[in-house]
Write a protein that holds these residues in place. Structure first.
Motif, PDB file in Angstrom:
ATOM      1  N   GLU A 190     -35.086 140.452  25.834  1.00  0.00           N
ATOM      2  CA  GLU A 190     -34.700 138.647  24.102  1.00  0.00           C
ATOM      3  C   GLU A 190     -35.672 138.076  24.767  1.00  0.00           C
ATOM      4  O   GLU A 190     -35.266 137.138  23.310  1.00  0.00           O
ATOM      5  CB  GLU A 190     -33.111 139.043  25.713  1.00  0.00           C
ATOM      6  CG  GLU A 190     -32.149 139.250  25.818  1.00  0.00           C
ATOM      7  CD  GLU A 190     -31.555 138.570  26.717  1.00  0.00           C
ATOM      8  OE1 GLU A 190     -31.989 137.359  27.360  1.00  0.00           O
ATOM      9  OE2 GLU A 190     -30.291 139.221  27.444  1.00  0.00           O
ATOM     10  N   THR A 191     -36.787 138.272  24.803  1.00  0.00           N
ATOM     11  CA  THR A 191     -37.805 137.409  24.538  1.00  0.00           C
ATOM     12  C   THR A 191     -39.210 138.182  24.603  1.00  0.00           C
ATOM     13  O   THR A 191     -39.494 138.936  24.493  1.00  0.00           O
ATOM     14  CB  THR A 191     -38.340 136.191  25.644  1.00  0.00           C
ATOM     15  OG1 THR A 191     -36.640 135.801  25.730  1.00  0.00           O
ATOM     16  CG2 THR A 191     -39.529 135.172  25.048  1.00  0.00           C
ATOM     17  N   LEU A 192     -39.765 137.729  22.611  1.00  0.00           N
ATOM     18  CA  LEU A 192     -40.780 138.118  22.355  1.00  0.00           C
ATOM     19  C   LEU A 192     -42.198 136.705  21.934  1.00  0.00           C
ATOM     20  O   LEU A 192     -41.806 136.062  21.049  1.00  0.00           O
ATOM     21  CB  LEU A 192     -40.454 139.077  21.114  1.00  0.00           C
ATOM     22  CG  LEU A 192     -42.488 139.512  20.342  1.00  0.00           C
ATOM     23  CD1 LEU A 192     -41.416 141.120  19.422  1.00  0.00           C
ATOM     24  CD2 LEU A 192     -42.846 138.703  20.428  1.00  0.00           C
ATOM     25  N   ASN A 193     -42.521 137.015  22.939  1.00  0.00           N
ATOM     26  CA  ASN A 193     -43.805 135.813  23.219  1.00  0.00           C
ATOM     27  C   ASN A 193     -45.047 136.491  21.932  1.00  0.00           C
ATOM     28  O   ASN A 193     -45.905 136.720  23.455  1.00  0.00           O
ATOM     29  CB  ASN A 193     -44.180 134.809  23.498  1.00  0.00           C
ATOM     30  CG  ASN A 193     -44.869 133.645  24.056  1.00  0.00           C
ATOM     31  OD1 ASN A 193     -46.071 133.901  22.791  1.00  0.00           O
ATOM     32  ND2 ASN A 193     -44.993 133.023  24.631  1.00  0.00           N
ATOM     33  N   TRP A 194     -46.028 136.003  20.908  1.00  0.00           N
ATOM     34  CA  TRP A 194     -46.987 136.420  20.273  1.00  0.00           C
ATOM     35  C   TRP A 194     -47.804 135.102  20.391  1.00  0.00           C
ATOM     36  O   TRP A 194     -48.735 135.616  19.939  1.00  0.00           O
ATOM     37  CB  TRP A 194     -46.612 137.260  19.550  1.00  0.00           C
ATOM     38  CG  TRP A 194     -45.970 139.063  20.129  1.00  0.00           C
ATOM     39  CD1 TRP A 194     -46.406 139.476  20.690  1.00  0.00           C
ATOM     40  CD2 TRP A 194     -46.233 140.318  18.720  1.00  0.00           C
ATOM     41  NE1 TRP A 194     -46.216 140.803  20.788  1.00  0.00           N
ATOM     42  CE2 TRP A 194     -46.256 141.335  19.654  1.00  0.00           C
ATOM     43  CE3 TRP A 194     -45.971 139.919  17.378  1.00  0.00           C
ATOM     44  CZ2 TRP A 194     -45.375 142.973  18.899  1.00  0.00           C
ATOM     45  CZ3 TRP A 194     -45.366 140.995  16.779  1.00  0.00           C
ATOM     46  CH2 TRP A 194     -45.063 142.068  17.631  1.00  0.00           C
ATOM     47  N   ASN A 195     -47.799 134.587  20.505  1.00  0.00           N
ATOM     48  CA  ASN A 195     -47.744 132.956  20.315  1.00  0.00           C
ATOM     49  C   ASN A 195     -49.810 133.807  19.907  1.00  0.00           C
ATOM     50  O   ASN A 195     -49.637 133.471  21.664  1.00  0.00           O
ATOM     51  CB  ASN A 195     -47.549 131.784  21.073  1.00  0.00           C
ATOM     52  CG  ASN A 195     -46.483 132.073  20.565  1.00  0.00           C
ATOM     53  OD1 ASN A 195     -45.499 132.070  19.556  1.00  0.00           O
ATOM     54  ND2 ASN A 195     -45.848 130.529  21.535  1.00  0.00           N
ATOM     55  N   ASN A 196     -50.536 133.053  19.637  1.00  0.00           N
ATOM     56  CA  ASN A 196     -51.570 132.930  19.791  1.00  0.00           C
ATOM     57  C   ASN A 196     -52.415 134.097  20.244  1.00  0.00           C
ATOM     58  O   ASN A 196     -53.578 134.126  20.958  1.00  0.00           O
ATOM     59  CB  ASN A 196     -52.077 132.074  20.477  1.00  0.00           C
ATOM     60  CG  ASN A 196     -51.818 130.196  20.316  1.00  0.00           C
ATOM     61  OD1 ASN A 196     -52.127 130.070  19.577  1.00  0.00           O
ATOM     62  ND2 ASN A 196     -51.412 129.770  21.421  1.00  0.00           N
ATOM     63  N   ASN A 197     -52.068 135.357  19.723  1.00  0.00           N
ATOM     64  CA  ASN A 197     -52.594 137.003  19.860  1.00  0.00           C
ATOM     65  C   ASN A 197     -53.020 136.991  18.723  1.00  0.00           C
ATOM     66  O   ASN A 197     -52.872 137.697  18.384  1.00  0.00           O
ATOM     67  CB  ASN A 197     -51.196 137.552  19.928  1.00  0.00           C
ATOM     68  CG  ASN A 197     -51.553 138.860  20.850  1.00  0.00           C
ATOM     69  OD1 ASN A 197     -52.483 139.219  20.877  1.00  0.00           O
ATOM     70  ND2 ASN A 197     -50.575 140.086  21.610  1.00  0.00           N
ATOM     71  N   THR A 198     -54.725 137.343  18.708  1.00  0.00           N
ATOM     72  CA  THR A 198     -55.299 137.737  18.142  1.00  0.00           C
ATOM     73  C   THR A 198     -55.129 138.910  17.581  1.00  0.00           C
ATOM     74  O   THR A 198     -55.557 139.406  16.905  1.00  0.00           O
ATOM     75  CB  THR A 198     -56.379 137.313  18.321  1.00  0.00           C
ATOM     76  OG1 THR A 198     -57.257 137.848  19.178  1.00  0.00           O
ATOM     77  CG2 THR A 198     -56.600 135.604  18.058  1.00  0.00           C
ATOM     78  N   ALA A 199     -54.341 140.158  18.158  1.00  0.00           N
ATOM     79  CA  ALA A 199     -53.936 141.190  18.192  1.00  0.00           C
ATOM     80  C   ALA A 199     -53.493 141.979  17.349  1.00  0.00           C
ATOM     81  O   ALA A 199     -53.362 143.106  16.954  1.00  0.00           O
ATOM     82  CB  ALA A 199     -54.737 142.063  19.913  1.00  0.00           C
ATOM     83  N   VAL A 200     -52.642 140.590  16.834  1.00  0.00           N
ATOM     84  CA  VAL A 200     -51.304 140.957  15.915  1.00  0.00           C
ATOM     85  C   VAL A 200     -51.859 140.693  15.210  1.00  0.00           C
ATOM     86  O   VAL A 200     -52.829 140.035  14.645  1.00  0.00           O
ATOM     87  CB  VAL A 200     -50.048 139.812  16.093  1.00  0.00           C
ATOM     88  CG1 VAL A 200     -49.509 140.131  14.861  1.00  0.00           C
ATOM     89  CG2 VAL A 200     -50.108 140.000  17.868  1.00  0.00           C
ATOM     90  N   THR A 201     -51.642 142.278  13.947  1.00  0.00           N
ATOM     91  CA  THR A 201     -51.916 142.368  13.146  1.00  0.00           C
ATOM     92  C   THR A 201     -50.803 142.399  11.902  1.00  0.00           C
ATOM     93  O   THR A 201     -49.588 142.969  12.071  1.00  0.00           O
ATOM     94  CB  THR A 201     -52.430 144.441  12.794  1.00  0.00           C
ATOM     95  OG1 THR A 201     -51.135 145.254  12.646  1.00  0.00           O
ATOM     96  CG2 THR A 201     -53.172 144.332  14.004  1.00  0.00           C
TER      97      THR A 201
END
Length: 180
Positions: A27-38
């Protein structure tokens, strides 16, 4: 042993898989400040959210979300019926991208919080007015954060969010009366 970066990429891939599979527990996706996200991860997750019916909170602050991603987000927001919060703060979305997202607002009935503040690129008056117009025509948003230079656009957004909050309060009150 695997590096933390590799671990993070594996975790991102697993999360995308869960969203694509419409996992009821996701229900929650938190990629805040995630430098690995392309950029490819962003494209896939946004596409998956077009058909996902369980994710409620989508947090992408400081993830290098671009104007092109914003256009994909616009298409997704037009059809997604479950997201209630989207955080796109501190990204690289131009006025054109913000305008695209604003154009989806009249068609979205689930979003209550949209965070757009602190873009690397200046919005411009046209984008501010598009946000104001989109908010006026939206019935669910109760909080929108963006950097407004034009006071009339800021006022329009505030009025629309207050109106929607009051309508939501009335609906809750009516539901409580019914259940009493």
């Amino acid at each position: 042993t695997m590096s933390t970066e590799e671990d993070r990429v594996k975790e991102i891939e697993a999360t995308i898989g869960r969203v694509e599979a419409d996992d009821v527990t996701c229900e929650t996706l938190n990629w805040n400040n995630n430098t690995a996200v392309t950029p490819a991860h962003l494209t896939r997750i946004i596409k998956a959210l077009e058909t996902n019916t369980h994710l409620k909170s989508f947090q992408l602050a400081n993830c290098n979300v671009t104007t092109d991603h914003a256009k994909d987000i616009m298409l997704m927001l037009r059809v997604n019926t479950t997201l209630t919060e989207v955080n796109l703060e501190s990204n690289r979305i131009s006025g054109e991208g913000i305008t695209a997202i604003a154009e989806a607002l009249p068609h979205n009935h689930s979003l209550t919080v949209l965070k757009l503040v602190n873009q690397f690129l200046t919005l411009g008056v046209a984008a501010e007015r598009a946000i104001a117009k989109g908010c006026e025509q939206n019935e669910s948003l109760v909080k929108l954060t963006a950097s407004f230079r034009e006071q009339s656009s800021r006022n329009t957004v505030d009025r629309a969010c207050s109106r929607n909050a009051e309508a939501a309060r009335r609906r809750r009150h009516a539901a409580q009366q019914q259940n009493a």
